[in-house]
Design a protein around this motif. Sequence first.
Motif, mmCIF file in Angstrom:
data_model
loop_
_atom_site.group_PDB
_atom_site.id
_atom_site.type_symbol
_atom_site.label_atom_id
_atom_site.label_comp_id
_atom_site.label_asym_id
_atom_site.label_seq_id
_atom_site.Cartn_x
_atom_site.Cartn_y
_atom_site.Cartn_z
ATOM 1 N N UNK A 131 27.742 -43.244 -8.317
ATOM 2 C CA UNK A 131 27.305 -43.426 -6.930
ATOM 3 C C UNK A 131 26.356 -42.293 -6.534
ATOM 4 N N UNK A 132 26.750 -41.098 -6.903
ATOM 5 C CA UNK A 132 25.965 -39.925 -6.547
ATOM 6 C C UNK A 132 24.571 -39.989 -7.189
ATOM 7 N N UNK A 133 24.534 -40.301 -8.467
ATOM 8 C CA UNK A 133 23.264 -40.436 -9.191
ATOM 9 C C UNK A 133 22.392 -41.512 -8.541
ATOM 10 N N UNK A 134 23.023 -42.644 -8.232
ATOM 11 C CA UNK A 134 22.275 -43.763 -7.674
ATOM 12 C C UNK A 134 21.620 -43.352 -6.360
ATOM 13 N N UNK A 135 22.384 -42.708 -5.507
ATOM 14 C CA UNK A 135 21.835 -42.264 -4.228
ATOM 15 C C UNK A 135 20.700 -41.266 -4.448
ATOM 16 N N UNK A 136 20.903 -40.392 -5.395
ATOM 17 C CA UNK A 136 19.912 -39.361 -5.670
ATOM 18 C C UNK A 136 18.604 -39.963 -6.166
ATOM 19 N N UNK A 137 18.715 -40.860 -7.138
ATOM 20 C CA UNK A 137 17.510 -41.480 -7.690
ATOM 21 C C UNK A 137 16.812 -42.329 -6.626
ATOM 22 N N UNK A 138 17.615 -43.032 -5.814
ATOM 23 C CA UNK A 138 17.025 -43.835 -4.749
ATOM 24 C C UNK A 138 16.243 -42.947 -3.782
ATOM 25 N N UNK A 139 16.795 -41.792 -3.481
ATOM 26 C CA UNK A 139 16.129 -40.873 -2.574
ATOM 27 C C UNK A 139 14.808 -40.385 -3.159
ATOM 28 N N UNK A 140 14.840 -40.034 -4.450
ATOM 29 C CA UNK A 140 13.618 -39.562 -5.096
ATOM 30 C C UNK A 140 12.547 -40.648 -5.064
ATOM 31 N N UNK A 141 12.935 -41.883 -5.380
ATOM 32 C CA UNK A 141 11.900 -42.914 -5.437
ATOM 33 C C UNK A 141 11.357 -43.201 -4.033
ATOM 34 N N UNK A 142 12.194 -43.023 -3.041
ATOM 35 C CA UNK A 142 11.735 -43.174 -1.666
ATOM 36 C C UNK A 142 10.680 -42.100 -1.341
ATOM 37 N N UNK A 143 10.991 -40.873 -1.720
ATOM 38 C CA UNK A 143 10.049 -39.780 -1.480
ATOM 39 C C UNK A 143 8.722 -40.053 -2.187
ATOM 40 N N UNK A 144 8.833 -40.538 -3.427
ATOM 41 C CA UNK A 144 7.624 -40.837 -4.194
ATOM 42 C C UNK A 144 6.776 -41.889 -3.470
ATOM 43 N N UNK A 145 7.452 -42.913 -2.968
ATOM 44 C CA UNK A 145 6.721 -43.961 -2.254
ATOM 45 C C UNK A 145 5.999 -43.419 -1.040
ATOM 46 N N UNK A 146 6.655 -42.521 -0.339
ATOM 47 C CA UNK A 146 6.044 -41.943 0.854
ATOM 48 C C UNK A 146 4.814 -41.116 0.472
ATOM 49 N N UNK A 147 4.963 -40.308 -0.563
ATOM 50 C CA UNK A 147 3.827 -39.503 -1.018
ATOM 51 C C UNK A 147 2.665 -40.413 -1.396
ATOM 52 N N UNK A 148 3.010 -41.470 -2.090
ATOM 53 C CA UNK A 148 2.055 -42.485 -2.514
ATOM 54 C C UNK A 148 1.250 -42.993 -1.318
ATOM 55 N N UNK A 149 1.992 -43.324 -0.255
ATOM 56 C CA UNK A 149 1.356 -43.866 0.947
ATOM 57 C C UNK A 149 0.442 -42.836 1.584
ATOM 58 N N UNK A 150 0.882 -41.594 1.561
ATOM 59 C CA UNK A 150 0.071 -40.546 2.168
ATOM 60 C C UNK A 150 -1.190 -40.291 1.364
ATOM 61 N N UNK A 151 -1.064 -40.426 0.043
ATOM 62 C CA UNK A 151 -2.155 -40.083 -0.851
ATOM 63 C C UNK A 151 -3.220 -41.172 -0.904
ATOM 64 N N UNK A 152 -2.782 -42.390 -0.880
ATOM 65 C CA UNK A 152 -3.711 -43.508 -1.025
ATOM 66 C C UNK A 152 -3.792 -44.294 0.275
ATOM 67 N N UNK A 153 -4.889 -44.128 0.991
ATOM 68 C CA UNK A 153 -5.009 -44.776 2.296
ATOM 69 C C UNK A 153 -4.994 -46.299 2.185
ATOM 70 N N UNK A 154 -5.246 -46.841 0.973
ATOM 71 C CA UNK A 154 -5.250 -48.306 0.851
ATOM 72 C C UNK A 154 -3.847 -48.875 0.877
ATOM 73 N N UNK A 155 -2.854 -48.029 0.551
ATOM 74 C CA UNK A 155 -1.476 -48.524 0.517
ATOM 75 C C UNK A 155 -0.962 -48.693 1.933
ATOM 76 N N UNK A 156 -0.641 -49.929 2.270
ATOM 77 C CA UNK A 156 -0.100 -50.220 3.607
ATOM 78 C C UNK A 156 1.190 -51.004 3.444
ATOM 79 N N UNK A 157 2.136 -50.737 4.300
ATOM 80 C CA UNK A 157 3.406 -51.449 4.145
ATOM 81 C C UNK A 157 3.651 -52.422 5.289
#
Lengths: 336, 519
Positions: A310-336
Amino acid sequence: MGSLKEYIIMRALLVIPTVFILLTLVFFILRILPGDPIVAMLGQKVPPEVLEKLRAELGLNKPIWEQYIDYLSHVIRGDLGRSMIWGRRPVIEEIMDRFPATLELTIFSFAISVFLGITTGSIAAFRRGSKIDTGMRLYSIIAYTLFIPWFGMLLQMLFGVYLDLLPIGGRIDPGLEPPHITGLYVLDSILTMHWRSLESALAHLILPSLTLGIVLSGAYTRLVRNNLIEVLNQDFIRAYRARGVRNRKIAFHAMKNAFIPIITLMGLQFAILLAGAVLTETTFSWPGIGTFLLERIQYRDYTSVQGVIVFYALFVAMISLIVDVIYALLDPRVRY
Amino acid sequence: MPDKRLSVLLLALALILAGCAAEKKVSEKTTPKPSKEIVIGVTDKITELDPANAYDFYTWEVLNNIMGGLMRYKPGTTQLEPYLAESYEIKNNGTVYIFHLRKDLKFADGTPCTAYDVVRSIKRVMKIQGDPSWLVTDFVKDVKALDKYTVEFDLKKPVSYFLALVATPPYFPVSPKYDPDKIDPDQTAGGVGPYRIVKWVRDQELILEANPYFFEKPKTDRIVIRFYKDATTLRLALQRGDVDIAWRTLSPVDIMTLKKDPNVKVYEVPGAFIRYLVLNLNMSPTNNKLVRQAIAYAINRTDIAERVYMGTVEPLYSLIPKGMWSHLDVFKKYGDGNIEKARELLKKAGYDEHHKLKLVLWWTPTHYGDTEKDLAQVIKEQLEKTGVIEVQLKSAEWSTFVDYERKGVMMMSLLGWYPDYLDPDDYMTPFLKSGSNKWLGNGYSNPKMDEILEKAATTTDIKERTKLYEEAQKILAEDVPIIPLVQGKLFVVAKKNIKGIELDPTMILRYWTLEKIEQ
């Protein structure tokens, strides 16, 4: 940015079913395996009546679905339960005892792998077709195929025994642990200004993080090289060159554009990093969560294994969320 | 705008990398250790520091150094002697034991320890009913303090090895700081022993300091234990000088190499650890005594000791280990690798080259170290050498293995045993007495054997007990429900300047006799 906020909330909510499915799978797979924690610990020693009594104490004699509902209702309330063996300590305590060690190792290995990967990858791309390029590509393949325990032992022999420069196991010299703030020794010793602890903690970190970092850098090298080459062939780069823009500036713009898929890889690699940490931790006697998980699977410590997952799952989910956010900030074409 | 974000990111990256670069520069060695300190490396772990629930070999060793019992084994021998007690009396045909305590007993914080503490601690074990509590509850009906310095045990029935039981951790008095009703896994207050715990970081290190209130002063004030996950890392740590002593458990290969290393000394510990092969009597064809005896003939222990363990173990011809009183080499009558005899018996049982005996041998890769697969393979080879046997190897990891064992679904299986108390009873009753051997799942039951073992466990006269165990061993060799294979030796590898390593079949390293000679 309003849409981004919504996206983050959605993503966060999606974590719940993910963890739920994972947990259910782990719960049942563990129980399908023959043996249970009591048998594993005491099967050889105690009389059958005692064994039955101990199993009843842990609720292992109840029907499996009842155990499952019991467990879920606790997890929902944020209670991971108690370990089933060795002192029956609360699972969350067991995890928090060890997670900082793994996190520290993971952060340093991550930094090393990214640094090595990007450096070697860009050198290869800018010197495309040269001998250096071939060398770098060779490096990436070799690094990627290295077996961690073997490579770790090699470094231990070289830097630990022959050159006698670095410690080969453990997190810090005995007695030097800094006061506990975050549990990350490097950070804690900086915050509390224990410089000898810092020195010892860093010295202990070098070999394990280098081992894991080098092995994982191979994937970056290839990706960075290929992406960069692709970007360098694009029209806008040609346009820059035609306008006589300095090489350094061109490199900067090319890197920026090639960076986007690499960020994605970083997110994915972080999960792989946690897996690789298991092997690294064992080789370097790093008191982290990977070896803990392995040990507890062997002894069928159901609650601990489930808790770590459970702990690992939450941790990895959090990391991928952060990555997605960075992605959005970095690439102006990415819109959600 | 995006440019700015990117530069922030790059800056952050640069900072991390700068951190890495700085890290690489740190390479000086750490400050020299104070001379009054000895560092011991182990691959074991401390599971929990509560004698009411701890039940593994290494934790018991640590408990023996930070606590003590009314009795103990005299270091270097298998003789019991009073420890926290001054003397003892046995009354009422061996059902009442009275211990007179020393009057200068104090816990590590200076609190006096009296008979009331001893009673409180043992009652605590009985109440918590943790893993090893049967060592108390199976034998003791009641324990009470007659006065401040006298403890009386009333036993359920005479137990000839009760003094050996009293020397085990569940009988150790513990500090009042231990939770009276619950398992206290992280409690570092200890009991009455030569050392006290200054620091314990799980799976990382344990730092001990001499207990100033204890009646015997340790030779070395400070002991540091470092925990390693891997035998190879432990060996490298010794060669590097990170540890002064490498203790449990180095691999046979590493021990062989270290024997040639001029900087270290290898000590052999006469082990009380045994390995054996269990044969299932509820399953065909091992239910046939001729088949079992044929297997006993075909097994070659010297070959196992050399090829699998590189001479780090000794052949064992009985369940009671060599060196313990009443041991008899009862399996010697089968010899080692006696192919002709094996074939002869198998022929009698109706097996030959055309109609081969098919056996299944189970082993576990996760409990007895890396050598286990070799052990299984070598036994397979030895049996197949007869030309009449075909062996199929099967493996299961530990938890599964123990479960299968209890359920009796394995035809032949490889197991090992660490004793709880050093008495022939602990090597016979759990394996051979009906009921007590249920966990083996091999269905062995012989009324004659049961009678002898029951009698031996309740008789106090050692001569008579010796006779009884000798008789029992002879029956074991005749019935062959279990074939003893080898007796383990343990190894301590220490730097040349370490003195005072005293080892005996308890296999417990006593930290208080260790000494470091400065060069």
